[in-house]
Structure formats: structure tokens, C-alpha cells
Design a protein around this motif. Structure first.
Motif, mmCIF file in Angstrom:
data_model
loop_
_atom_site.group_PDB
_atom_site.id
_atom_site.type_symbol
_atom_site.label_atom_id
_atom_site.label_comp_id
_atom_site.label_asym_id
_atom_site.label_seq_id
_atom_site.Cartn_x
_atom_site.Cartn_y
_atom_site.Cartn_z
ATOM 1 N N ALA A 82 51.689 55.753 76.210
ATOM 2 C CA ALA A 82 51.884 56.947 77.026
ATOM 3 C C ALA A 82 52.078 58.209 76.182
ATOM 4 C CB ALA A 82 53.092 56.760 77.950
ATOM 5 N N ASP A 136 59.359 53.927 72.560
ATOM 6 C CA ASP A 136 59.015 53.045 73.673
ATOM 7 C C ASP A 136 57.737 53.524 74.363
ATOM 8 O OD1 ASP A 136 59.612 50.896 75.650
ATOM 9 O OD2 ASP A 136 59.868 52.631 77.003
ATOM 10 N N GLN A 137 57.644 54.820 74.596
ATOM 11 C CA GLN A 137 56.460 55.370 75.263
ATOM 12 C C GLN A 137 55.215 55.285 74.377
ATOM 13 O OE1 GLN A 137 56.410 56.281 78.595
ATOM 14 N NE2 GLN A 137 58.378 55.239 78.391
ATOM 15 N N GLU A 151 54.678 52.933 72.144
ATOM 16 C CA GLU A 151 54.274 51.521 72.163
ATOM 17 C C GLU A 151 53.524 51.175 73.438
ATOM 18 O OE1 GLU A 151 58.050 49.629 71.500
ATOM 19 O OE2 GLU A 151 57.766 49.602 69.317
ATOM 20 N N ARG A 152 53.791 51.869 74.509
ATOM 21 C CA ARG A 152 53.092 51.647 75.787
ATOM 22 C C ARG A 152 51.792 52.437 75.871
ATOM 23 N NH1 ARG A 152 57.092 50.239 80.237
ATOM 24 N NH2 ARG A 152 59.020 49.865 79.124
#
Length: 127
Positions: A71, A65-66, A68-69
Motif C-alpha cells: 500500500a 506494515d503498509q 509489506e502489504r
């Protein structure tokens, strides 16, 4: 309301410390009890190794998730995913021996009967 991150960090520190204590105790208990402890640690559903694998897999989902963002680098997610897969394989390999460890751990204390023969530590394949 308190923020859960400090509690999670404290929990991780506590678990790490307790794992060290467990390893220290393991080196001091009689062999049948050590076998019982190891069998419980290796249990893929309720043991420490299965729990660590679940934790790493959960970390992989977080890292994806991070990543994909933007981060985290994608390599972090890939490394956690690979670690989770390898831990899963190791857990399955060790699960084969869980019942043997449980059996050894449930045997009564050694009697005056003939002691078990030592096993060679190098296993050769038969061709």
C-alpha cells in the motif's frame, strides 16, 4: 461508534496549533521562564521532542506494515525510520543541555551584581 481517524486528524491539528502558540509565548516570556520551557520541551522521556520522536517511530511501524502489504512504497517506511533514528540522536545530543537549561530557569531574577559575560557563538576545538 465513531471512527477514530477524524479525531486523530483533529488532534494532530490541535497539537500543531498549540506548538505554534507555545513558540509565540516563548518569544515573549522572561529568559528564566523560556529556559524552563525549552528544558521541558527537550526532555527525552516526557518532552515534546521525545513525543515527536515516538510519534515518528510509530509512523515508521505503520509504514513498514503498509509497505509489506504493497500500500506504500518502501521508501516511505525507510524515510520515517531514518527520521526516527535521527530525531533520537538529536534528542540525545540536546539532553546533555537539559540540566543547564533547568538550572538557568530556576535561578532568581538577575540582581544588581555583575551580569554574566557573553559567550562566543563560535566554538573552536583545541588541538
Amino acid at each position: 461508534m465513531t471512527h477514530p481517524i477524524p479525531d486523530a486528524v483533529r488532534l494532530a491539528d490541535t497539537i500543531t496549533r498549540q506548538l505554534g502558540q507555545l513558540a509565540d509565548h516563548l518569544s515573549q516570556v522572561p529568559p528564566p521562564q523560556a529556559a524552563q520551557v525549552i528544558a521541558r520541551v527537550l526532555d527525552p522521556d516526557n518532552g515534546v521532542l521525545g513525543g515527536v520522536n515516538y510519534l515518528v517511530a510509530t509512523g515508521s511501524v505503520f509504514a513498514k506494515d503498509q509497505a509489506e502489504r504493497g500500500a506504500l512504497p518502501a521508501e516511505v517506511w525507510l524515510a520515517l525510520g531514518r527520521a526516527s533514528n535521527e530525531l533520537g540522536d538529536i534528542t540525545l545530543d540536546l539532553d546533555e543541555h537539559k540540566h543547564t537549561l533547568q538550572r538557568v530557569g530556576s535561578q532568581p531574577a538577575a540582581t544588581a551584581a555583575k551580569p554574566p559575560a557573553p559567550a562566543p557563538l563560535v566554538v573552536r576545538r583545541h588541538r
